[in-house]
Motif scaffolding. Structure first.
Motif, PDB file in Angstrom:
ATOM      1  N   GLN A   6       0.900  -1.161   0.493  1.00 16.92           N
ATOM      2  CA  GLN A   6      -0.277  -0.007  -0.152  1.00 16.92           C
ATOM      3  C   GLN A   6       0.590   1.308   0.131  1.00 16.92           C
ATOM      4  O   GLN A   6       2.063   1.494   0.839  1.00 16.92           O
ATOM      5  CB  GLN A   6      -0.999   0.074   1.675  1.00 16.92           C
ATOM      6  N   THR A   7       0.479   2.229  -0.923  1.00 16.93           N
ATOM      7  CA  THR A   7       0.997   3.127  -1.000  1.00 16.93           C
ATOM      8  C   THR A   7       0.117   4.672  -0.706  1.00 16.93           C
ATOM      9  O   THR A   7      -0.890   4.162  -1.840  1.00 16.93           O
ATOM     10  CB  THR A   7       2.072   3.371  -1.753  1.00 16.93           C
ATOM     11  N   PRO A   8       0.265   5.715  -0.179  1.00 14.96           N
ATOM     12  CA  PRO A   8       1.397   6.115   0.776  1.00 14.96           C
ATOM     13  C   PRO A   8       0.745   5.466   2.470  1.00 14.96           C
ATOM     14  O   PRO A   8      -0.339   5.185   2.900  1.00 14.96           O
ATOM     15  CB  PRO A   8       1.011   7.447   0.896  1.00 14.96           C
ATOM     16  N   LYS A   9       2.461   5.829   2.852  1.00 12.77           N
ATOM     17  CA  LYS A   9       2.160   5.208   4.201  1.00 12.77           C
ATOM     18  C   LYS A   9       0.808   5.996   4.771  1.00 12.77           C
ATOM     19  O   LYS A   9       0.153   5.834   6.258  1.00 12.77           O
ATOM     20  CB  LYS A   9       2.943   4.602   5.093  1.00 12.77           C
ATOM     21  N   GLN A  62      -0.760  10.180   4.848  1.00 17.56           N
ATOM     22  CA  GLN A  62      -1.619  11.416   4.225  1.00 17.56           C
ATOM     23  C   GLN A  62      -2.220  12.395   4.695  1.00 17.56           C
ATOM     24  O   GLN A  62      -3.248  11.456   5.943  1.00 17.56           O
ATOM     25  CB  GLN A  62      -2.013  10.453   2.763  1.00 17.56           C
ATOM     26  N   LEU A  64      -5.692   6.491  -2.893  1.00 21.43           N
ATOM     27  CA  LEU A  64      -4.627   5.346  -1.883  1.00 21.43           C
ATOM     28  C   LEU A  64      -4.432   4.516  -3.224  1.00 21.43           C
ATOM     29  O   LEU A  64      -5.500   3.234  -4.088  1.00 21.43           O
ATOM     30  CB  LEU A  64      -5.281   4.606  -1.108  1.00 21.43           C
ATOM     31  N   CYS A  80      -3.281   0.333  -3.877  1.00 24.64           N
ATOM     32  CA  CYS A  80      -2.347  -0.991  -3.641  1.00 24.64           C
ATOM     33  C   CYS A  80      -2.596  -1.554  -4.685  1.00 24.64           C
ATOM     34  O   CYS A  80      -2.848  -1.820  -5.765  1.00 24.64           O
ATOM     35  CB  CYS A  80      -3.992  -2.031  -3.236  1.00 24.64           C
ATOM     36  N   THR A  99      -2.695   2.624   5.247  1.00 19.47           N
ATOM     37  CA  THR A  99      -2.600   3.832   5.283  1.00 19.47           C
ATOM     38  C   THR A  99      -2.948   4.968   6.065  1.00 19.47           C
ATOM     39  O   THR A  99      -4.234   4.930   5.995  1.00 19.47           O
ATOM     40  CB  THR A  99      -2.953   4.531   3.753  1.00 19.47           C
TER      41      THR A  99
END
Lengths: 113, 116
Positions: free
Chosen positions: B6-9, B11, B21, B23, B111
């Motif tokens: 997952q990014t970002p961790k 926000q 988000l 995935c 996230t």
């Protein structure tokens, strides 16, 4: 309304003791009941799971007890260790697999040394 | 084998902003899901997908959109962020049930989203 109710919200146990977390569900269509363990800053990870055709499943120090008629299931952690300190979630799904899970509210377990 | 990424961790968004988000999973799983985690409420299902091109709503879908163009990716979009969407978001993937084979759901690291 919460379809899976979990208790207690928090639990403190001495090292070597037994930790017991309970869950109750309402939807009789649920047919898969996993328990997840989550450490701070991490995603949940599967601990142990049971299907309703058995009343108990044991894996190492972790045991699920399942009571279909009462629509309840519980997690027992034997010989609890400080490393077991985490948040535990019970869950349920209707497709006999780990998809589209309905979770309980979680139990924060602290095992004191 | 990275599992579910997952990014970002983290926000921080302002009310009304949009964001996606991300995935991704590398296990060739058919099922992918998005959950949000709020204190005392466990994880609640937002949207899920049973394969590329197929998505459906979960328990709390309002304010979120998803699409699934590939098996690997399942992005979650917030079109106009609201403070009520402040939460920790988890993506999960799992395979179809095949007899007694393992059908464990694997979760990403999450996230943490704050909407101010």
């Amino acid at each position: 309304q919460q379809q899976v109710k979990q208790s207690p919200q928090s639990l403190i146990v001495q090292k070597g003791g037994i930790s017991i977390i309970n869950c109750a569900y309402e939807n009789t269509a649920f047919d898969y009941f996993p328990w997840y363990q989550q450490f701070p800053g991490k995603g949940p990870a599967l601990l142990i799971a049971i299907r309703p055709d058995v009343s108990e499943k044991k894996e190492g120090r972790f045991t699920i007890s399942f009571n279909k008629s009462a629509k309840q299931f519980s997690l027992h952690i034997m010989d609890s260790q400080p490393g077991d300190s985490a948040t535990y979630f019970c869950a349920a799904s209707k497709d006999n697999a780990g998809n589209m899970l309905t979770f309980g509210g979680g139990t924060r377990l602290m095992v004191k040394p | 084998n990275a599992g579910v990424t997952q990014t970002p961790k983290f926000q921080v968004l302002k009310t009304g902003q949009s964001m996606t988000l991300q995935c991704a999973q590398d296990m060739n799983h058919e099922y992918m899901s998005w959950y949000r985690q709020d204190p005392g409420m466990g994880l609640r299902l937002i949207h899920y997908s049973v394969g590329a091109g197929i998505t459906d709503q979960g328990e709390v879908p309002n304010g979120y959109n998803v699409s699934r163009s590939t098996t690997e990716d399942f992005p979650l979009r917030l079109l106009s962020a609201a403070p009520s969407q402040t939460s920790v978001y988890f993506c999960a993937s799992s395979s179809s049930y095949l007899g007694q084979k393992n059908t464990e759901a694997f979760f990403g690291q999450g996230t943490r989203l704050t909407v101010v």
